[in-house]
Design a protein around this motif. Structure first.
Motif, PDB file in Angstrom:
ATOM      1  N   GLY A 105      -0.504  14.485  11.864  1.00 47.02           N
ATOM      2  CA  GLY A 105       0.144  15.517  11.062  1.00 47.02           C
ATOM      3  C   GLY A 105       0.505  15.077   9.656  1.00 47.02           C
ATOM      4  N   VAL A 106       0.471  13.771   9.389  1.00 43.19           N
ATOM      5  CA  VAL A 106       0.726  13.265   8.030  1.00 43.19           C
ATOM      6  C   VAL A 106      -0.514  13.551   7.195  1.00 43.19           C
ATOM      7  CG1 VAL A 106       1.029  11.163   6.663  1.00 43.19           C
ATOM      8  CG2 VAL A 106       2.376  11.505   8.739  1.00 43.19           C
ATOM      9  N   LEU A 107      -0.327  14.118   5.998  1.00 46.31           N
ATOM     10  CA  LEU A 107      -1.449  14.462   5.134  1.00 46.31           C
ATOM     11  C   LEU A 107      -1.812  13.339   4.174  1.00 46.31           C
ATOM     12  CD1 LEU A 107      -0.397  18.110   4.227  1.00 46.31           C
ATOM     13  CD2 LEU A 107      -1.735  17.308   6.169  1.00 46.31           C
ATOM     14  N   MET A 108      -0.792  12.594   3.715  1.00 42.73           N
ATOM     15  CA  MET A 108      -1.045  11.547   2.722  1.00 42.73           C
ATOM     16  C   MET A 108       0.074  10.521   2.785  1.00 42.73           C
ATOM     17  SD  MET A 108      -1.493  11.946  -1.452  1.00 42.73           S
ATOM     18  CE  MET A 108       0.194  12.473  -1.819  1.00 42.73           C
ATOM     19  N   VAL A 109      -0.292   9.267   2.546  1.00 48.69           N
ATOM     20  CA  VAL A 109       0.697   8.217   2.324  1.00 48.69           C
ATOM     21  C   VAL A 109       0.517   7.707   0.903  1.00 48.69           C
ATOM     22  CG1 VAL A 109       1.039   7.491   4.710  1.00 48.69           C
ATOM     23  CG2 VAL A 109      -0.807   6.484   3.381  1.00 48.69           C
ATOM     24  N   VAL A 110       1.622   7.248   0.326  1.00 48.14           N
ATOM     25  CA  VAL A 110       1.633   6.753  -1.048  1.00 48.14           C
ATOM     26  C   VAL A 110       2.224   5.352  -1.057  1.00 48.14           C
ATOM     27  CG1 VAL A 110       2.597   7.077  -3.365  1.00 48.14           C
ATOM     28  CG2 VAL A 110       1.941   9.075  -1.994  1.00 48.14           C
ATOM     29  N   GLU A 111       1.570   4.456  -1.767  1.00 51.09           N
ATOM     30  CA  GLU A 111       2.130   3.135  -2.048  1.00 51.09           C
ATOM     31  C   GLU A 111       2.093   2.911  -3.548  1.00 51.09           C
ATOM     32  OE1 GLU A 111       3.669   1.232  -0.013  1.00 51.09           O
ATOM     33  OE2 GLU A 111       2.855   1.675   1.977  1.00 51.09           O
ATOM     34  N   VAL A 112       3.180   2.338  -4.060  1.00 48.49           N
ATOM     35  CA  VAL A 112       3.278   1.947  -5.467  1.00 48.49           C
ATOM     36  C   VAL A 112       3.403   0.431  -5.457  1.00 48.49           C
ATOM     37  CG1 VAL A 112       4.630   2.136  -7.589  1.00 48.49           C
ATOM     38  CG2 VAL A 112       4.454   4.117  -6.044  1.00 48.49           C
ATOM     39  N   THR A 113       2.479  -0.257  -6.122  1.00 45.58           N
ATOM     40  CA  THR A 113       2.516  -1.719  -6.069  1.00 45.58           C
ATOM     41  C   THR A 113       3.775  -2.252  -6.721  1.00 45.58           C
ATOM     42  OG1 THR A 113       1.252  -1.965  -8.108  1.00 45.58           O
ATOM     43  CG2 THR A 113       0.001  -1.986  -6.048  1.00 45.58           C
ATOM     44  N   SER A 114       4.240  -3.352  -6.154  1.00 46.00           N
ATOM     45  CA  SER A 114       5.340  -4.111  -6.732  1.00 46.00           C
ATOM     46  C   SER A 114       4.733  -5.353  -7.357  1.00 46.00           C
ATOM     47  CB  SER A 114       6.352  -4.500  -5.650  1.00 46.00           C
ATOM     48  OG  SER A 114       6.910  -3.352  -5.079  1.00 46.00           O
ATOM     49  N   HIS A 115       5.443  -5.933  -8.265  1.00 41.07           N
ATOM     50  CA  HIS A 115       4.915  -7.122  -8.933  1.00 41.07           C
ATOM     51  C   HIS A 115       5.280  -8.364  -8.120  1.00 41.07           C
ATOM     52  CE1 HIS A 115       3.674  -4.672 -12.241  1.00 41.07           C
ATOM     53  NE2 HIS A 115       4.896  -4.263 -12.472  1.00 41.07           N
ATOM     54  N   ASP A 116       4.534  -8.567  -7.036  1.00 45.43           N
ATOM     55  CA  ASP A 116       4.750  -9.746  -6.215  1.00 45.43           C
ATOM     56  C   ASP A 116       3.398 -10.277  -5.763  1.00 45.43           C
ATOM     57  OD1 ASP A 116       4.660  -9.010  -2.923  1.00 45.43           O
ATOM     58  OD2 ASP A 116       4.813  -7.325  -4.286  1.00 45.43           O
ATOM     59  N   ARG A 117       3.370 -11.490  -5.268  1.00 47.21           N
ATOM     60  CA  ARG A 117       2.107 -12.149  -4.948  1.00 47.21           C
ATOM     61  C   ARG A 117       1.399 -11.563  -3.734  1.00 47.21           C
ATOM     62  NH1 ARG A 117       3.361 -16.215  -1.027  1.00 47.21           N
ATOM     63  NH2 ARG A 117       5.591 -16.532  -0.918  1.00 47.21           N
TER      64      ARG A 117
END
Length: 192
Positions: A105-117
């Motif tokens: 039922g989930v249509l989309m997931v979003v990730e925003v990169t963090s500045h980590d290794r």
């Protein structure tokens, strides 16, 4: 051949859930490919990007909501746990589901990169595999390291068959079932 961590996880899913429940608020934990991953606490620009996306989703699809950090059961046989930066689903979809919800039922997931290794491995490799294996139709990656957005779609056999990447400032299509165009010019304001 040495078995992968996914074949021999660091701990049982139930043990991870207990660990995550008791983790201090300074860290966010996920269980990806059989191992515990520490997700950095977001900075201000990270939060602004998620808020901006939430507003765009509500403008284009008011019957949906972009839930920040909703826990999802991901990967084959639900042996993983992820807390995406955003989960697009019908309003009130997660009512009564608890901390770790099924992704159907989930249509989309979003990730925003963090500045980590660990961002490269986590957000560009492991998460797309987990989200595709869970059958989530669209994965949107806002990549602050490359000033670009990537749309992953058409999950099949645990991988996304289609990827489209555009630089911040370009227009990118979020395909069905999301079904709207995202103008990304504003993301340039949050690049750092």
């Amino acid at each position: 051949m040495t078995p992968s961590t996914a074949d021999r996880p660091q701990m049982l899913v139930e043990e991870f859930e207990e660990l995550a429940r008791n983790a201090p608020e300074l860290v966010r934990l996920e269980f990806i490919n059989g191992k515990v991953v520490v997700k950095p606490v977001p900075d201000g620009n990270h939060g602004e990007i998620v808020a901006w996306l939430l507003k765009r989703c509500m403008q284009h699809r008011p019957e949906l909501f972009l839930y920040p950090e909703q826990g999802l059961k991901v990967e084959a046989y639900r042996k993983g746990r992820a807390k995406p930066d955003g989960v697009l689903a019908p309003e009130e979809y997660f009512a009564g589901m608890g901390e770790w919800a099924e992704p159907a039922g989930v249509l989309m997931v979003v990730e925003v990169t963090s500045h980590d290794r660990d961002a490269d491995r986590r957000d560009r490799i492991e998460k797309p595999d987990g989200y595709a294996a869970a059958g989530i139709p669209v994965y949107l990656l806002v990549d602050r390291d490359t000033d670009s957005v990537t749309v992953h779609c058409d999950p099949e056999d645990g991988v996304y068959r289609s990827l489209t990447t555009r630089a911040f400032g370009a227009v990118i299509e979020l395909p069905d079932p999301v079904g709207f165009t995202l103008e990304t010019q504003k993301l340039k304001d949050f690049a750092d």
